[in-house]
Design an enzyme around this catalytic site. Structure first.
Site, short mmCIF file in Angstrom:
data_model
loop_
_atom_site.label_atom_id
_atom_site.label_comp_id
_atom_site.label_asym_id
_atom_site.label_seq_id
_atom_site.Cartn_x
_atom_site.Cartn_y
_atom_site.Cartn_z
N SER A 1 0.82 -1.20 0.00
CA SER A 1 0.00 0.00 0.00
C SER A 1 0.86 1.26 0.00
O SER A 1 2.08 1.20 0.13
CB SER A 1 -0.86 0.01 1.26
OG SER A 1 -0.04 0.17 2.40
N LYS A 2 0.20 2.38 -0.13
CA LYS A 2 0.91 3.65 -0.12
C LYS A 2 1.59 3.89 1.22
O LYS A 2 2.65 4.51 1.29
CB LYS A 2 -0.08 4.78 -0.42
CG LYS A 2 0.60 6.14 -0.47
CD LYS A 2 -0.34 7.24 -0.87
CE LYS A 2 0.38 8.58 -0.92
NZ LYS A 2 0.96 8.98 0.38
#
Length: 510
Positions: free
Chosen positions: A265-266
């Site tokens: 994920s970011k």
RNA sequence: GGUCCGUUCGUCUAGGGGUUAGGACGCAUCCCUUUCACGGAUGAAACACGGGUUCGAUUCCCGUAUCGACUACCA
């Protein structure tokens, strides 16, 4: 079935295209090229609430940058347009109606509150999975339970409704995934998914099947997150009567966090300081920024090569592949089954390999661009020389400037640890002599002459050059490590070098 | 919780009934280099566990553990 291969990448324009999506696009592209088929891109923007301005353009730019542009897309349409689901909106209702007429779908009038109440009731009753299915639909407000008159009246009055698929109670649904083999699910575990939303838009499930069919898609290559809904899709193909041309499925393993567990994920990107998006992105709504591989200095060749190997391998020991070579070597059979942890070190290694393979003049271009930003003038020839001796030690193009600064800017300070260990009377003696020789030297100054002058300066004072070499480097560059010193001297030039030595002699004490 | 999917060095992976289980990244050591890096060499490092099947299982089957995805009128 000898249809032309047609594959598609179908992202939602809800933000920056995630690197996992880029990999999915890449595999689709490779498969299409390998089979002389077509690679299409379809924008799945059926959720108006999640639409993000600029996201579609970002997708286009990212794929263009990497050289994996689709053959057909909203901005380059083929014969199967439109390529945005929002623009295809009028097409879907008839297909949903078709299913209703065939008895494979039905109207449902339940409100969000009623659905919540149903789930709560089920949970309270300790039902394992509260869902709208063959059992629970009998207690809800839909065209299966309501009298026909009332259904008609509700529809006529404009009351909001959705259309749900009527999942059979007892049926084994099978699909042969190209990567995972046979996957079997019993219909009793499936729920009556919404096909048409109350806003008149189709859900992913309906739009996806209708569009893939209409666009002649032969192979669906997508992320593993879709595997659980694949049986539903198979059922839809069957109910539409499209079994003969149902595409083959290949569900790709997911990209995982580098440490611990879970999907990449970011947050991981921020935590570890590496990108998970192809290019920089600023969310127009929140203003949140995300960095991109491109801006971080990753070369497209390196990113492609790295991404291709995240879940696929050629079956031999080769590691370096151009896009063309990937096309040649690619096959779905060699895609792995298990999730892949994201190791940025490998990406860096690939970047180093591709960086070193670039010509000095091409690299000089990067360096000159950086220098222009710094306001430092430089000739192309000199930039190429610097690129030449720096590329062996650079990971990113920007390192050429960052790590090679000392060749263009005289040191204002000197590494203390090196100074304390290596700066001594012998060094001062040799440097004084060298400076003197430089000032009177009138021949061509190059690595060879730079060296012979230095050797002479040491020899005449009876000092071993090896003993003072580090100090000489320190005086000229301010640091204790770097490329071959004589090559550096040659680039610095004799006058500048003499000046630097003078400054060091002044600044450093024994 | 339920459904589905997976599980070979730290990571990406090759392999496959009998192998010294191979490669790559990273790591360590050495060589090269008057430094560092590059390059070269070497090394440490893996078949989740338990039952079967078999002369033999890391490989096939079953179970357990565990990982992950999904479980929305999101895709």
């Amino acid at each position: 079935m000898n249809r032309e291969v047609r594959v598609r990448f179908a992202p939602s324009p809800t933000g920056a295209l995630h690197i996992g999506g880029v990999r999915t696009a890449l595999y689709n592209y490779l498969f299409a090229r390998k089979t002389n088929g077509k690679f299409l891109l379809r924008i799945e923007d059926t959720d108006q609430t999640r639409f993000v301005q600029g996201a579609e353009n970002y997708i286009k730019e990212a794929l263009d940058w990497l050289g994996i542009s689709p053959d057909e897309s909203p901005w380059n349409p083929g014969d199967c347009g439109p390529y945005r689901q929002s623009e295809r909106k009028p097409m879907y209702m008839q297909y949903a109606m078709d299913l209703v007429e065939k008895g494979h779908a039905y109207y449902a009038f339940d409100t969000a509150e009623e659905l919540d109440a149903m789930r709560e009731r089920l949970t309270a009753a300790r039902v394992v999975s509260p869902q709208y299915n063959s059992i629970t639909r009998t207690q809800m407000k839909n065209s299966l339970t309501l009298p026909e008159d009332e259904v008609k009246a509700r529809l006529a009055s404009g009351e909001p409704y959705v259309i749900r698929i009527k999942i059979p109670r007892k049926e084994e649904v099978r699909l042969n995934d190209l990567i995972r083999g046979w996957v079997m699910v019993h219909s009793s575990t499936l729920d009556d998914k919404v096909l048409m939303k109350s806003d008149g838009m189709p859900t992913y499930h309906l739009a996806n099947i209708v569009d893939d069919h209409l666009m002649g898609i032969t192979h669906v290559i997508r992320g593993e997150e879709w595997l659980p809904s694949a049986p539903l899709h198979v059922l839809l193909y069957k109910y539409f009567g499209w079994e003969e041309t149902m595409p083959e499925f290949a569900h790709l393993p997911l990209l995982l966090k580098p440490d611990g567990n879970g999907k990449l994920s970011k947050r991981d990107a921020d935590k570890h300081g590496f990108p998970v998006f192809p290019m920089d992105w600023t969310d127009p709504n929140t203003g949140e920024k995300a960095m991109g591989f491109k801006e971080q200095g990753y070369l497209k060749e390196a990113l492609i090569n790295f991404l291709a190997f995240l879940g696929w391998n050629p079956g031999d020991h080769r590691e370096m592949f151009t896009l063309e070579e990937l096309v040649e070597a690619f096959s779905i059979e060699r895609i792995g089954k298990s999730g892949t942890k994201f190791d940025i070190n490998k990406a860096k290694w690939y970047n180093e390999q591709y960086l070193r393979a670039k010509s000095d003049s091409e690299l000089a271009g990067y360096l000159m661009a950086d220098l222009e930003l710094e306001g430092i003038p430089i000739e192309a020839d000199k930039a190429a020389q610097i690129a030449h001796i720096m590329k062996e030690r650079a990971t990113f193009p920007a390192d050429l400037w960052k790590e090679g600064k000392f060749m263009l800017i005289a040191p204002s300070a000197f590494d203390e640890t090196v100074a304390s260990k290596k700066w001594n009377q012998d060094a001062v003696t040799v440097l004084n002599a060298y400076k003197e020789k430089l000032s009177v030297f009138s021949g061509g100054f190059n690595p060879e002459t730079a060296k012979s002058l230095l050797e002479a300066a040491a020899e005449e004072n009876g000092i071993k050059l090896g003993k003072v070499m580090q100090a000489v480097r320190l005086a000229a560059t301010g640091v204790g490590a770097g490329p071959d010193l004589m090559a550096v001297f040659s680039i610095i030039g004799k006058d500048e070098l003499a000046q630097r030595i003078g400054f060091a002699l002044e600044k450093l004490s024994v």
